[in-house]
Design an enzyme around this catalytic site. Structure first.
Site, mmCIF file in Angstrom:
data_model
loop_
_atom_site.group_PDB
_atom_site.id
_atom_site.type_symbol
_atom_site.label_atom_id
_atom_site.label_comp_id
_atom_site.label_asym_id
_atom_site.label_seq_id
_atom_site.Cartn_x
_atom_site.Cartn_y
_atom_site.Cartn_z
ATOM 1 N N ASN A 13 0.275 -7.234 6.076
ATOM 2 C CA ASN A 13 1.405 -7.026 6.978
ATOM 3 C C ASN A 13 0.918 -7.198 8.411
ATOM 4 O O ASN A 13 0.249 -6.325 8.961
ATOM 5 C CB ASN A 13 1.992 -5.629 6.767
ATOM 6 C CG ASN A 13 3.159 -5.348 7.705
ATOM 7 O OD1 ASN A 13 3.703 -6.254 8.337
ATOM 8 N ND2 ASN A 13 3.536 -4.085 7.811
ATOM 9 N N LYS A 15 2.613 -7.292 11.106
ATOM 10 C CA LYS A 15 3.422 -6.566 12.084
ATOM 11 C C LYS A 15 3.761 -7.493 13.273
ATOM 12 O O LYS A 15 4.038 -8.659 13.058
ATOM 13 C CB LYS A 15 2.732 -5.267 12.485
ATOM 14 C CG LYS A 15 2.394 -4.410 11.263
ATOM 15 C CD LYS A 15 1.914 -3.037 11.601
ATOM 16 C CE LYS A 15 1.622 -2.275 10.316
ATOM 17 N NZ LYS A 15 1.248 -0.873 10.578
ATOM 18 N N HIS A 106 9.664 0.118 5.595
ATOM 19 C CA HIS A 106 8.399 0.493 6.239
ATOM 20 C C HIS A 106 8.647 1.646 7.212
ATOM 21 O O HIS A 106 9.674 1.715 7.881
ATOM 22 C CB HIS A 106 7.798 -0.703 6.969
ATOM 23 C CG HIS A 106 6.377 -0.495 7.371
ATOM 24 N ND1 HIS A 106 6.023 0.243 8.473
ATOM 25 C CD2 HIS A 106 5.204 -0.905 6.797
ATOM 26 C CE1 HIS A 106 4.706 0.269 8.584
ATOM 27 N NE2 HIS A 106 4.180 -0.410 7.574
ATOM 28 N N GLU A 108 7.611 2.299 10.075
ATOM 29 C CA GLU A 108 7.880 1.916 11.460
ATOM 30 C C GLU A 108 9.333 1.500 11.636
ATOM 31 O O GLU A 108 9.937 1.760 12.682
ATOM 32 C CB GLU A 108 6.926 0.789 11.867
ATOM 33 C CG GLU A 108 5.493 1.268 11.986
ATOM 34 C CD GLU A 108 4.456 0.177 11.867
ATOM 35 O OE1 GLU A 108 3.257 0.508 11.880
ATOM 36 O OE2 GLU A 108 4.829 -1.004 11.730
ATOM 37 N N GLU A 178 2.573 4.370 1.570
ATOM 38 C CA GLU A 178 1.817 4.401 2.824
ATOM 39 C C GLU A 178 1.990 5.764 3.481
ATOM 40 O O GLU A 178 3.028 6.018 4.099
ATOM 41 C CB GLU A 178 2.312 3.316 3.784
ATOM 42 C CG GLU A 178 2.020 1.902 3.353
ATOM 43 C CD GLU A 178 2.178 0.929 4.507
ATOM 44 O OE1 GLU A 178 1.236 0.183 4.781
ATOM 45 O OE2 GLU A 178 3.236 0.932 5.159
ATOM 46 N N GLY A 184 -2.624 2.802 10.718
ATOM 47 C CA GLY A 184 -3.143 2.421 12.021
ATOM 48 C C GLY A 184 -3.957 3.501 12.716
ATOM 49 O O GLY A 184 -4.302 3.362 13.883
ATOM 50 N N SER A 222 -4.568 2.104 6.590
ATOM 51 C CA SER A 222 -5.965 1.886 7.003
ATOM 52 C C SER A 222 -6.846 1.436 5.835
ATOM 53 O O SER A 222 -7.971 1.914 5.669
ATOM 54 C CB SER A 222 -6.543 3.152 7.664
ATOM 55 O OG SER A 222 -5.836 3.463 8.847
#
Length: 263
Positions: A13, A15, A106, A108, A178, A184, A222
């Protein structure tokens, strides 16, 4: 426990990265690594999710790869078909552009762009109706985990979409767990914690569909070459959704190798 015949997935991904020239370089470096030491399609599904304006560039570059590497859209509109919806890209338009995989849910998107469950259901419904494969993301925050709510939150996120998935459509869904606190941040759930959550997700899926034991469940948060082998050894972890490490061709390739050779 998952079916031992599940072929793992390793999905990068990207992003909101990188610039187009760097995207082309990244793909070419990854193709060279595959040419030197092939990872067969029987060993591992490979995919990358670039920004929307690079979908075709990446897809064209990957045509020269020595194996299929799927191209995944990072999101899809809640609106179907075509129409007066400025800035939106529907599932039908993705399908028309030969993009057949999409990330939905996701964290985010949930946190920054208002993807509430009712919006996510619309996205999933339209994507499945167009025959797309949905990589559906679930995960809990650090606060939810510390409050003992992680299992409840994650299983509820899976139940959130159950009403819009027919019995025949579950095979179009890949789950990606996730933990939000690991995305991140450099923090990673221990292999034991990740496996524990994946096992709970597996049991939850079995309650919803007869395909529950054969659905891939990916780990994200991560993922790096340094932890990929340990994660790949867990029985209910069927691949990885890779963030920052997928922006480095060598790192992404090493993660793919870990899952291809461990599973």
């Amino acid at each position: 426990m998952s079916d031992s015949t599940i072929t793992p997935w390793v999905v990068g991904n990207w992003k909101m990265n990188p610039m187009q020239v760097n995207a082309k370089q990244l793909i070419n470096e990854f193709k060279e690594l595959l040419n030197k030491n092939e990872i067969s399609q029987a060993q591992c599904h490979l995919a990358v999710a670039p920004i929307s304006i690079a979908l075709h560039l990446v897809k064209d570059e990957l045509k020269q790869a020595n194996r299929t590497v799927h191209v995944v859209a990072q999101d899809v509109s809640r609106m179907a078909g075509t129409g007066a919806y400025t800035g939106e890209v529907s599932a039908a338009l993705l399908k028309d552009s030969a993009i057949e995989h999409v990330l939905i849910g996701h964290s985010e998107r949930r946190e920054f762009f208002g993807d509430q469950p009712h919006i996510i259901r619309e996205k999933v419904k339209h994507a499945l109706a167009e025959g797309l494969t949905v990589i559906y993301c679930v995960g809990e925050s650090l606060e939810q985990r510390e409050n003992g709510q992680a299992d409840q939150v994650v299983l509820q996120q899976i139940c959130d979409i159950a009403s819009c998935v027919t019995a025949e459509q579950w095979h179009q869904i890949v789950i990606a767990y996730e933990p939000i606190w690991a995305i991140g941040t450099g923090k990673t759930a221990s292999p034991e914690d990740a496996q524990s959550m994946h096992a709970k997700i597996r049991e939850g899926l079995k309650q919803l569909t007869t395909l529950g034991s054969t659905m891939p469940i990916l780990y994200g948060g991560s993922v790096k070459p340094e932890n990929a082998v340990e994660l790949a050894a867990c029985p209910d972890i069927n691949g990885a959704l890779v963030g920052g490490a997928s922006l480095n061709a060598a790192s992404f390739y090493q993660i793919a190798q870990a899952f291809a050779h461990t599973k």
